[in-house]
Enzyme design. Structure first.
Site, mmCIF file in Angstrom:
data_model
loop_
_atom_site.group_PDB
_atom_site.id
_atom_site.type_symbol
_atom_site.label_atom_id
_atom_site.label_comp_id
_atom_site.label_asym_id
_atom_site.label_seq_id
_atom_site.Cartn_x
_atom_site.Cartn_y
_atom_site.Cartn_z
ATOM 1 N N TYR A 22 0.814 -1.210 0.000
ATOM 2 C CA TYR A 22 0.000 0.000 0.000
ATOM 3 C C TYR A 22 0.851 1.264 0.000
ATOM 4 O O TYR A 22 0.534 2.244 0.649
ATOM 5 C CB TYR A 22 -0.965 -0.014 1.194
ATOM 6 C CG TYR A 22 -2.010 -1.076 1.027
ATOM 7 C CD1 TYR A 22 -3.148 -0.800 0.293
ATOM 8 C CD2 TYR A 22 -1.825 -2.354 1.527
ATOM 9 C CE1 TYR A 22 -4.097 -1.781 0.075
ATOM 10 C CE2 TYR A 22 -2.760 -3.349 1.312
ATOM 11 C CZ TYR A 22 -3.894 -3.053 0.579
ATOM 12 O OH TYR A 22 -4.818 -4.029 0.354
ATOM 13 N N ASP A 255 -13.716 -17.190 5.725
ATOM 14 C CA ASP A 255 -12.331 -16.775 5.513
ATOM 15 C C ASP A 255 -11.658 -16.722 6.887
ATOM 16 O O ASP A 255 -11.853 -15.780 7.638
ATOM 17 C CB ASP A 255 -12.310 -15.403 4.819
ATOM 18 C CG ASP A 255 -10.904 -14.878 4.604
ATOM 19 O OD1 ASP A 255 -9.960 -15.437 5.198
ATOM 20 O OD2 ASP A 255 -10.755 -13.891 3.864
ATOM 21 N N LYS A 284 -1.948 -17.177 6.406
ATOM 22 C CA LYS A 284 -1.204 -16.425 7.424
ATOM 23 C C LYS A 284 -0.417 -17.313 8.410
ATOM 24 O O LYS A 284 0.708 -17.654 8.104
ATOM 25 C CB LYS A 284 -2.149 -15.456 8.113
ATOM 26 C CG LYS A 284 -2.502 -14.306 7.155
ATOM 27 C CD LYS A 284 -2.994 -13.054 7.859
ATOM 28 C CE LYS A 284 -2.877 -11.848 6.974
ATOM 29 N NZ LYS A 284 -4.116 -11.384 6.369
#
Ligand SMILES: *Cc1c(COP(=O)(O)O)cnc(C)c1O
Length: 434
Positions: A22, A255, A284
């Site tokens: 980002y 999720d 993760k």
């Protein structure tokens, strides 16, 4: 080996060539240069604000649950390295992938039975969506192509996942015109322990029913919405979604990429609700933060549905699918987790966070303080000044990465009580100065 680069050279080359998450190009914030990491500590190449070592309050974005440089995970990687780092997965298989898939089926909710190994969380969500759309196509209902989710979610940065991220205030607003248009319910009411709101439950039921003919699946993050705003909700809404999906011929996708592997106090957050999804994504913490790997699990009903259609295959196959090195470390990481009393460690960290963050509640500019499992969140009434907040945390000897109006932490499960207290001091300092 080439000569090592000095920290200054690294920073200059980084600025010239390397995108960060980002970030703009060139970057505006100077990244800290990490030289190595061990246990819960990141070692910097040069001191920053008087600190050479930082306690990691982020677990490298939920992933490094066992801390860094762990002897057991190192050994798993080394052992596999000597056999093979990678081999293609088309037409070939190997023990690390088979063992990992079997293990995942064992520890995830019944009746999830089949595993697609993907290279990142976002890709595992893409695969989940493809499974759901193809399931209905194979069932002769090709109109069922849309997804329903609730606002405030985050599911990754590739195209389908972006389409179910929070449509406002999120990072993907920019693309709203070109993303698939999905169905959005209101964000779930706040509070893990809050009494379920009947009106909200009705809203979910009605929306699923109203769009049933065009919905392939409902996809949500169970119990904790992570990068969409670090919000917690009652597990009761997951039961509502399960019933609404069953009643309307819609698949349910959880999720669990952030919530999986104990973070919320249950091995998977679905466990808080006693609900099983039809499709589930994990990632993760899957490899303990060592390598990129994710998985999409599905039920036999979904797999058989896809495999009996007119295109009887799931047309997806990443080059690095089932990477043996990542799978071997993932097996070791899961075994390491389940071989200890992880529940107790998560609870211990939660208690430390509750104690240490209580002080933040009285600070000016703080809107809310909340803790669930080993996740601590301080929400401000303004967007955080990243640079000031980061500086304040580093001065306390802690690495944090706030976003929007949130200063938050999810420490590695091996973080000692003193370090948890230190992290809390840093969160408070970042909340105060950011
Ligand atoms: C991080 C995350 C993803 C995306 O995973 P990547 O590995 O970054 O692609 C998807 N869903 C949730 C809930 C996440 O937290």
């Amino acid at each position: 080996m080439p000569d090592p680069l000095s920290p200054a050279e690294l920073r200059a080359l980084d600025r010239a060539h390397v995108w960060h998450p980002y970030g703009p190009m060139p970057g505006r914030q100077e990244p800290l240069v990490v030289e190595s990491a061990s246990g819960v500590r990141l070692r910097l190449a040069e001191p920053a604000h008087g600190r050479r070592e930082l306690v990691d309050g982020m677990s490298s974005w939920w992933s490094a649950v066992h801390g860094y440089n762990h002897p057991v995970l190192n050994e798993a990687a080394r052992g596999q390295l000597d056999r093979m780092s990678h081999v293609m997965f088309g037409g070939l298989t190997h023990e690390p992938a088979v063992r990992l898939a079997t293990r995942l089926v064992e520890i995830t909710p019944e009746p999830l039975r089949h595993v697609f190994l993907a290279d990142s969380g976002s890709v595992s969500v893409e695969v989940a969506v493809k499974m759901c759309l193809q399931y209905w196509r194979s069932a002769g209902r090709p109109a069922k192509q849309r997804l329903l989710t609730w606002r405030g979610g985050y599911h990754g940065d590739t195209w389908q996942p972006m389409s179910v991220c929070d449509p406002e205030g999120g990072m993907h607003e920019l693309w709203s015109g070109s993303l698939p248009r999905q169905v959005f319910a209101d964000a779930p009411p706040d509070g893990f322990d809050a009494e379920p709101d009947d009106a909200y439950a009705r809203h979910l039921r009605e929306l699923v029913a109203a769009h049933a003919d065009e919905l392939a699946a409902v996809i949500v993050e169970p119990v904790v919405q992570g990068a969409g705003g670090m919000r917690f909700h009652s597990p009761a809404y997951l039961r509502v979604l399960r019933e609404a999906c069953d009643a309307n011929d819609v698949l349910l996708v959880f999720d669990e990429i952030a919530t999986g592997f104990g973070r919320t106090g249950q091995l998977f957050a679905a466990g808080h609700a006693g609900v099983s999804p039809d499709v589930m994504c994990v990632g993760k913490a899957l490899t303990g933060g060592y390598l990129t790997l994710a998985a999409t699990l599905c039920t036999s009903r979904v797999a058989e549905g896809i495999s009996s259609g007119d295109v009887p295959v799931l047309a997806h196959g990443p080059t690095f699918m089932g990477n043996p090195l990542a799978a071997a470390v993932a097996c070791a990481s899961v075994d390491l987790l389940l071989g200890q009393d992880w529940e107790l460690e998560v609870k211990r960290i939660g208690t430390g966070l509750r104690e240490g963050l209580a002080k933040a509640a009285g600070l000016p500019g703080v809107r809310d303080v909340r803790v669930l499992g080993a996740i601590g969140v301080v929400q401000l009434d303004h967007d955080v000044d990243m640079e000031a907040a980061t500086r304040a945390a580093v001065r306390e000897g802690v690495w944090l990465r706030p976003f929007r109006d949130l200063v938050y932490t999810m420490p590695p499960y091996v973080t000692g009580d003193d370090d948890v207290a230190r992290i809390c001091r840093a969160v408070c300092a970042a909340a105060k100065e950011g």
